[in-house]
Design a protein around this motif. Structure first.
Motif, PDB file in Angstrom:
ATOM      1  N   ASN A 110     -12.232  -1.780   5.611  1.00 11.99           N
ATOM      2  CA  ASN A 110     -10.844  -1.312   5.678  1.00 11.99           C
ATOM      3  C   ASN A 110     -10.168  -1.877   6.922  1.00 11.99           C
ATOM      4  O   ASN A 110     -10.812  -2.068   7.947  1.00 11.99           O
ATOM      5  CB  ASN A 110     -10.814   0.227   5.720  1.00 11.99           C
ATOM      6  N   ARG A 145       0.488   4.054   2.203  1.00 11.33           N
ATOM      7  CA  ARG A 145       0.680   4.740   3.481  1.00 11.33           C
ATOM      8  C   ARG A 145       0.783   3.797   4.670  1.00 11.33           C
ATOM      9  O   ARG A 145       0.779   4.230   5.804  1.00 11.33           O
ATOM     10  CB  ARG A 145      -0.444   5.774   3.678  1.00 11.33           C
ATOM     11  N   TRP A 204      11.346   3.460  -9.607  1.00 13.34           N
ATOM     12  CA  TRP A 204      10.239   3.087  -8.724  1.00 13.34           C
ATOM     13  C   TRP A 204       9.130   2.415  -9.531  1.00 13.34           C
ATOM     14  O   TRP A 204       8.615   1.379  -9.144  1.00 13.34           O
ATOM     15  CB  TRP A 204       9.720   4.351  -8.015  1.00 13.34           C
ATOM     16  N   ALA A 231      -8.789   6.972   2.018  1.00 10.77           N
ATOM     17  CA  ALA A 231      -9.791   8.013   1.767  1.00 10.77           C
ATOM     18  C   ALA A 231      -9.264   9.410   2.087  1.00 10.77           C
ATOM     19  O   ALA A 231      -9.973  10.236   2.665  1.00 10.77           O
ATOM     20  CB  ALA A 231     -11.082   7.723   2.552  1.00 10.77           C
ATOM     21  N   THR A 280       0.862  -1.187   0.000  1.00 10.50           N
ATOM     22  CA  THR A 280       0.000   0.000   0.000  1.00 10.50           C
ATOM     23  C   THR A 280       0.900   1.239   0.000  1.00 10.50           C
ATOM     24  O   THR A 280       2.125   1.118   0.063  1.00 10.50           O
ATOM     25  CB  THR A 280      -0.929   0.016   1.230  1.00 10.50           C
ATOM     26  N   HIS A 290      -6.698   6.598 -11.657  1.00 15.84           N
ATOM     27  CA  HIS A 290      -5.297   7.050 -11.590  1.00 15.84           C
ATOM     28  C   HIS A 290      -4.420   6.408 -12.652  1.00 15.84           C
ATOM     29  O   HIS A 290      -3.194   6.377 -12.509  1.00 15.84           O
ATOM     30  CB  HIS A 290      -4.731   6.793 -10.183  1.00 15.84           C
ATOM     31  N   GLY A 305     -11.312  -4.874   8.836  1.00 18.40           N
ATOM     32  CA  GLY A 305     -10.691  -6.173   8.585  1.00 18.40           C
ATOM     33  C   GLY A 305     -10.215  -6.244   7.155  1.00 18.40           C
ATOM     34  O   GLY A 305     -10.172  -5.229   6.446  1.00 18.40           O
TER      35      GLY A 305
HETATM   36  C1  BJW Z   1      -6.658  -2.881   3.820  1.00 15.36           C
HETATM   37  C2  BJW Z   1      -5.958  -4.055   3.678  1.00 15.36           C
HETATM   38  C3  BJW Z   1      -6.718  -5.185   3.463  1.00 15.36           C
HETATM   39  C4  BJW Z   1      -4.511  -2.550   3.960  1.00 15.36           C
HETATM   40  N1  BJW Z   1      -8.045  -5.085   3.405  1.00 15.36           N
HETATM   41  N2  BJW Z   1      -7.964  -2.800   3.775  1.00 15.36           N
HETATM   42  C5  BJW Z   1      -8.980  18.539  -1.774  1.00 15.36           C
HETATM   43  C6  BJW Z   1      -8.505  18.644  -0.483  1.00 15.36           C
HETATM   44  C7  BJW Z   1      -7.144  18.500  -0.236  1.00 15.36           C
HETATM   45  C8  BJW Z   1      -6.228  18.242  -1.257  1.00 15.36           C
HETATM   46  C9  BJW Z   1      -6.704  18.130  -2.539  1.00 15.36           C
HETATM   47  C10 BJW Z   1      -8.056  18.278  -2.785  1.00 15.36           C
HETATM   48  N3  BJW Z   1      -8.247  18.114  -4.112  1.00 15.36           N
HETATM   49  C11 BJW Z   1      -7.053  17.850  -4.693  1.00 15.36           C
HETATM   50  C12 BJW Z   1      -6.088  17.867  -3.766  1.00 15.36           C
HETATM   51  C13 BJW Z   1      -4.636  17.621  -3.989  1.00 15.36           C
HETATM   52  C14 BJW Z   1      -4.275  16.144  -4.076  1.00 15.36           C
HETATM   53  C15 BJW Z   1      -4.668  15.432  -2.779  1.00 15.36           C
HETATM   54  O1  BJW Z   1      -5.663  14.777  -2.665  1.00 15.36           O
HETATM   55  N4  BJW Z   1      -3.804  15.530  -1.773  1.00 15.36           N
HETATM   56  C16 BJW Z   1      -4.068  14.864  -0.485  1.00 15.36           C
HETATM   57  C17 BJW Z   1      -2.892  13.950  -0.142  1.00 15.36           C
HETATM   58  C18 BJW Z   1      -4.327  15.887   0.549  1.00 15.36           C
HETATM   59  N5  BJW Z   1      -4.926  15.519  -5.222  1.00 15.36           N
HETATM   60  C19 BJW Z   1      -4.436  15.605  -6.447  1.00 15.36           C
HETATM   61  O2  BJW Z   1      -3.445  16.252  -6.697  1.00 15.36           O
HETATM   62  C20 BJW Z   1      -5.189  14.881  -7.553  1.00 15.36           C
HETATM   63  N6  BJW Z   1      -5.408  15.772  -8.654  1.00 15.36           N
HETATM   64  C21 BJW Z   1      -6.293  16.751  -8.599  1.00 15.36           C
HETATM   65  O3  BJW Z   1      -7.040  16.896  -7.663  1.00 15.36           O
HETATM   66  O4  BJW Z   1      -6.301  17.566  -9.714  1.00 15.36           O
HETATM   67  C22 BJW Z   1      -6.960  18.839  -9.594  1.00 15.36           C
HETATM   68  C23 BJW Z   1      -5.997  19.778  -8.933  1.00 15.36           C
HETATM   69  C24 BJW Z   1      -4.791  20.045  -9.537  1.00 15.36           C
HETATM   70  C25 BJW Z   1      -3.915  20.942  -8.925  1.00 15.36           C
HETATM   71  C26 BJW Z   1      -4.216  21.502  -7.708  1.00 15.36           C
HETATM   72  C27 BJW Z   1      -5.428  21.199  -7.071  1.00 15.36           C
HETATM   73  C28 BJW Z   1      -6.326  20.324  -7.706  1.00 15.36           C
HETATM   74  C29 BJW Z   1      -4.366  13.735  -8.127  1.00 15.36           C
HETATM   75  C30 BJW Z   1      -4.163  12.627  -7.151  1.00 15.36           C
HETATM   76  C31 BJW Z   1      -3.270  11.540  -7.772  1.00 15.36           C
HETATM   77  C32 BJW Z   1      -2.890  10.450  -6.774  1.00 15.36           C
HETATM   78  N7  BJW Z   1      -1.899   9.624  -7.375  1.00 15.36           N
HETATM   79  C33 BJW Z   1      -1.429   8.437  -6.658  1.00 15.36           C
HETATM   80  C34 BJW Z   1      -0.322   7.762  -7.504  1.00 15.36           C
HETATM   81  C35 BJW Z   1      -0.946   7.019  -8.696  1.00 15.36           C
HETATM   82  C36 BJW Z   1       0.067   6.360  -9.543  1.00 15.36           C
HETATM   83  C37 BJW Z   1       0.800   5.256  -8.824  1.00 15.36           C
HETATM   84  O5  BJW Z   1       0.209   4.266  -8.358  1.00 15.36           O
HETATM   85  O6  BJW Z   1       2.015   5.386  -8.719  1.00 15.36           O
HETATM   86  O7  BJW Z   1      -2.524   7.536  -6.437  1.00 15.36           O
HETATM   87  S1  BJW Z   1      -0.850   8.776  -5.003  1.00 15.36           S
HETATM   88  C38 BJW Z   1      -1.509   7.309  -4.279  1.00 15.36           C
HETATM   89  O8  BJW Z   1      -2.567   7.618  -3.341  1.00 15.36           O
HETATM   90  C39 BJW Z   1      -2.179   6.554  -5.433  1.00 15.36           C
HETATM   91  C40 BJW Z   1      -3.407   6.000  -4.767  1.00 15.36           C
HETATM   92  O9  BJW Z   1      -4.360   5.659  -5.744  1.00 15.36           O
HETATM   93  C41 BJW Z   1      -3.816   7.127  -3.855  1.00 15.36           C
HETATM   94  C42 BJW Z   1      -4.733   6.700  -2.731  1.00 15.36           C
HETATM   95  O10 BJW Z   1      -4.116   5.776  -1.896  1.00 15.36           O
HETATM   96  P1  BJW Z   1      -4.966   4.539  -1.344  1.00 15.36           P
HETATM   97  O11 BJW Z   1      -5.325   3.649  -2.465  1.00 15.36           O
HETATM   98  O12 BJW Z   1      -6.060   5.033  -0.498  1.00 15.36           O
HETATM   99  O13 BJW Z   1      -3.845   3.750  -0.515  1.00 15.36           O
HETATM  100  P2  BJW Z   1      -3.336   3.979   0.999  1.00 15.36           P
HETATM  101  O14 BJW Z   1      -2.046   3.284   1.127  1.00 15.36           O
HETATM  102  O15 BJW Z   1      -3.371   5.412   1.360  1.00 15.36           O
HETATM  103  O16 BJW Z   1      -4.452   3.245   1.899  1.00 15.36           O
HETATM  104  C43 BJW Z   1      -4.632   1.839   1.886  1.00 15.36           C
HETATM  105  C44 BJW Z   1      -5.695   1.509   2.927  1.00 15.36           C
HETATM  106  O17 BJW Z   1      -5.948   0.113   2.841  1.00 15.36           O
HETATM  107  C45 BJW Z   1      -5.237   1.784   4.371  1.00 15.36           C
HETATM  108  O18 BJW Z   1      -6.256   2.540   5.041  1.00 15.36           O
HETATM  109  C46 BJW Z   1      -5.105   0.393   5.010  1.00 15.36           C
HETATM  110  O19 BJW Z   1      -5.548   0.352   6.354  1.00 15.36           O
HETATM  111  C47 BJW Z   1      -6.030  -0.420   4.142  1.00 15.36           C
HETATM  112  N8  BJW Z   1      -5.670  -1.831   4.018  1.00 15.36           N
HETATM  113  N9  BJW Z   1      -4.566  -3.736   3.789  1.00 15.36           N
HETATM  114  C48 BJW Z   1      -8.598  -3.825   3.584  1.00 15.36           C
HETATM  115  N10 BJW Z   1      -6.108  -6.381   3.331  1.00 15.36           N
END
Ligand code: BJW
Ligand code: ZN
Length: 244
Positions: free
Chosen positions: A213, A36, A66, A190, A34, A119, A229
């Motif tokens: 989750n 984070r 990477w 999320a 994952t 993504h 879970g």
């Molecule tokens: C289990 C388990 C098991 C473990 N069973 N569960 C509004 C508010 C604040 C910020 C922003 C906003 N709008 C936009 C932003 C900026 C930014 C953002 O969100 N930043 C935040 C960090 C604050 N977003 C962006 O920049 C996005 N673009 C955008 O909004 O464009 C418009 C814009 C442009 C310019 C300025 C402003 C707006 C783009 C986001 C792109 C994310 N890209 C990545 C990389 C993808 C490519 C790659 O894979 O390399 O996407 S980053 C990474 O995070 C990846 C994932 O898809 C994404 C989410 O992660 P995910 O999937 O949730 O994983 P984890 O690890 O975080 O969580 C895993 C979970 O599973 C955990 O909770 C565990 O407990 C659980 N788990 N094992 C069930 N067996």
């Protein structure tokens, strides 16, 4: 083992439109790290330090290293019971949308059909400047990184922080979320937007919100049902109950 609430099973039995959002957690049981969790670091870097345009501009070889590491890892893993349970779930509903933040292609390999990849997809490449698609593998061992005819650098076709998501996919995802009677958020922290807005939007439009989750998230308090879970254990239980 978490018992699945009877009321949720009733709600699912009545539902015609179901939407699901998945994140890296659903692929964790396949062996994909994952972003984070404890396994989220590659070398000493966090995803936020590598999955950005600035990182690619500053050090494209590092970012490519990477991606090639992850591309190789993802090509060697298999879908897990969580992915397969979502295939079975899709077959139980007329209108089922699987929205994924994952780039590993495991939902498609498991057999899911109506998938929105928010993504991108790690197996694909494109030109950084003109967007032209590039087939095949990228060899970074020669020191020189591949370039497009326009002079732009070739990059993985994924969405980095600060970049827009593919318009068709995110628009359809919002539409499916707003129309869903039941929305499941599975294996995602999320916190990354706009994907993280989808469950909130679904709930705002009247959906029953379900979270599966390993750990609590900012969504947990909003969920009608929150199961803490592994998705590979909880999803098959839901499917079994629906089929019995
Ligand atoms: C289990 C388990 C098991 C473990 N069973 N569960 C509004 C508010 C604040 C910020 C922003 C906003 N709008 C936009 C932003 C900026 C930014 C953002 O969100 N930043 C935040 C960090 C604050 N977003 C962006 O920049 C996005 N673009 C955008 O909004 O464009 C418009 C814009 C442009 C310019 C300025 C402003 C707006 C783009 C986001 C792109 C994310 N890209 C990545 C990389 C993808 C490519 C790659 O894979 O390399 O996407 S980053 C990474 O995070 C990846 C994932 O898809 C994404 C989410 O992660 P995910 O999937 O949730 O994983 P984890 O690890 O975080 O969580 C895993 C979970 O599973 C955990 O909770 C565990 O407990 C659980 N788990 N094992 C069930 N067996
Ligand atoms: Zn180009």
């Amino acid at each position: 083992m978490s018992a699945i609430d009877n009321k949720l099973i009733d709600r699912l039995r009545k539902a015609k439109k179901v939407a699901v959002l998945t994140g890296a957690g659903i692929s964790a049981e396949s062996g994909v790290p994952t972003f984070r969790g404890n396994d989220g670091l590659w070398k000493k870097f966090r995803a936020e330090e590598l999955a950005t345009v600035d990182a690619f501009m500053d050090n494209p070889a590092l970012v490519w290293e990477w991606y090639l590491f992850r591309r190789d890892l993802m090509s060697k893993v298999e879908p897990n019971p969580g992915h397969y349970a979502l295939v079975e779930l899709e077959n139980l509903f007329n209108d089922f949308t699987l929205i994924t933040q994952n780039v590993d292609g495991l939902h498609r390999r498991a057999g899911s059909k109506n998938i929105l990849e928010l993504h991108g997809n790690i197996t694909l490449n494109k030109c950084f400047d003109c967007g032209k698609a590039f087939e095949g593998t990228v060899d970074i061992s020669l020191g020189e990184l591949p370039k497009c005819a326009c002079g732009g650098k070739i990059r993985p076709d994924v969405v980095w922080f600060g970049e827009l998501l593919p318009a068709a996919a995110i628009n359809k995802a919002f539409e499916a979320s707003q129309e869903a009677e039941v929305f499941l958020s599975i294996g995602t922290s999320a916190i990354v937007h706009p994907a993280a807005s989808l469950p909130v939007e679904a709930k705002r439009h009247g959906a029953c919100l379900v979270e599966i989750n390993l750990d609590p998230t900012p969504l947990t308090a909003l969920a009608d049902y929150a199961y803490q879970g592994k998705s590979g254990e909880i999803l098959p239980q839901i499917v079994e109950r629906l089929k019995s």
